[in-house]
Design an enzyme around this catalytic site. Sequence first.
Site, PDB file in Angstrom:
ATOM      1  CE1 TYR A 137      12.592  -5.139  35.389  1.00  0.00           C
ATOM      2  CE2 TYR A 137      11.218  -6.701  34.204  1.00  0.00           C
ATOM      3  CZ  TYR A 137      11.519  -5.401  34.568  1.00  0.00           C
ATOM      4  OH  TYR A 137      10.734  -4.377  34.109  1.00  0.00           O
ATOM      5  CG  LEU A 143       7.545  -3.683  35.372  1.00  0.00           C
ATOM      6  CD1 LEU A 143       8.198  -5.019  35.692  1.00  0.00           C
ATOM      7  CD2 LEU A 143       7.105  -3.661  33.909  1.00  0.00           C
ATOM      8  CB  VAL A 192      11.047  -4.057  39.625  1.00  0.00           C
ATOM      9  CG1 VAL A 192      12.340  -4.744  39.230  1.00  0.00           C
ATOM     10  CG2 VAL A 192      10.234  -4.943  40.556  1.00  0.00           C
ATOM     11  CD  GLU A 193      11.820  -1.267  34.420  1.00  0.00           C
ATOM     12  OE1 GLU A 193      12.723  -0.421  34.237  1.00  0.00           O
ATOM     13  OE2 GLU A 193      11.810  -2.371  33.852  1.00  0.00           O
ATOM     14  CB  SER A 194      11.708   4.045  38.506  1.00  0.00           C
ATOM     15  OG  SER A 194      10.325   4.011  38.839  1.00  0.00           O
TER      16      SER A 194
END
Length: 471
Positions: free
Chosen positions: A231, A124, A127-129
């Site tokens: 997402y 994850l 995808v986030e950062s």
Amino acid sequence: MQVDTLVWYFEDFKESIVIDSSWQKLLSDQQLFKHQQDFYTKKNYIDTVDYDLSTDTLKHRLALLNANTPLDISYSEDLERLIQYYLKREKQNTEKLIRLSQYYFPMFERIFDKHNIPLEIKYLALVESALNPRAKSWVGATGLWQFMYHTGRMYDLDVSSYVDERMDPIRSTEAAAKYLKHLYDIFEDWDLALAAYNSGPGNVNKAIRRSGGQKDYWSIRPYLPRETSAYVPSFLAMLYIFEYAEAHDYQPHSTPMPYLATDTIQTKNLIKLEQVAEITNTNIEFLKFLNPSYKLGIIPYEPEKKYTIRLPYKAAGLFVANENKFYDYAQKDIAASEETLPQYYKVSDKIRYRVRRGDYLGKIAKRYGVRVSEIKRWNGMRNNRINISDRLTIYPRKANYTQTPIKKKSTHTTEGSKTTSAKSKTYTVKPGDSLWSISKQFEDLSVEDLKRINNLNNVGLKPGMRLKISS
């Protein structure tokens, strides 16, 4: 002990960190995060691509992954298109992420295992950062796990002028694990928990209602915000590509310093990263990479707060064995430079600013990183008119400012009586004190005030010394 003596003392024991230029560039690459964010929100990955990976092979591999995880890794055409897009057009960027993951993933796995979070959720953060601990979105979400300020505060991530713990890899991962567990407890489904992590539990609940009460991600996906609808598939695509990277001939370079070859040390006084880098001959950019939460490159000291520094193992051992010499050098170095350190404040803290000649609201707002409208609201102002010596309440957001201190007025009783204000106060220096940590304990008192009032010049502090707090 002078810095050159310290460097000589460590020379026979230290192991210099050699980092190639490509790795240094990768550590400071802000464009990868921006590219990822643009891709998730704007790119039309549904465009036709050449399918080198057959649908049957993909379905088989997804089924194998699905059998070994509590996540729902079901095949869908949208997921296939997204995976194909990554394979065809994002291979170079993905190899960069694989290289960074060699440092971060062991840390994520250790923390997720402790909190009983599926280890696959480590993907994850891609995808986030894009594994950038200093990543900051346009709405203010910050760090590897993109915490907003208030959500971060719920999970004990403090933000001050010196430190943003949302950028601390360990603290933010601990917070992310707790938050994800909380979301799972609400929805009892990891895919919905991931969707809620991105858009908030309120949007997921709305999507469930609009779908007629369906409680699986793919059924409620059409009712989620556009970004969230891409997402979870982006997360699943990353999961697939990382798990089958070798099959698709991804060839990232290995990281020169794995996470497991570093250690953390609790600091006991204020010290700058550049001072540690200079003494231990460690690359300063690498040291900043290991300690991204210190926004100004300064580790502050607060008696009630525990701050740490992460170092390569060899440097960590030397630091622990000689830390008093480190701190002594650091204080003397700062004193010799006559540097005024930025004022320490927490984001939630307010200050009282005294208007000076030449000030106007726009200038003051820019200095503290706030808006003119906010200053007016905080102070009940109907227009932009201000006068010299006016006092304004401000909640600063900008880190690197120094505020000219406002001296307290002395209050006297009857004529001839003794002064009862701060004028009569003194402070006894304790072990570990610095001018900066002492100044923090008194309102409107700066390091420069302490040096001027006590004629300190470059004299170091010693336990038992008595300092005047006001002239």
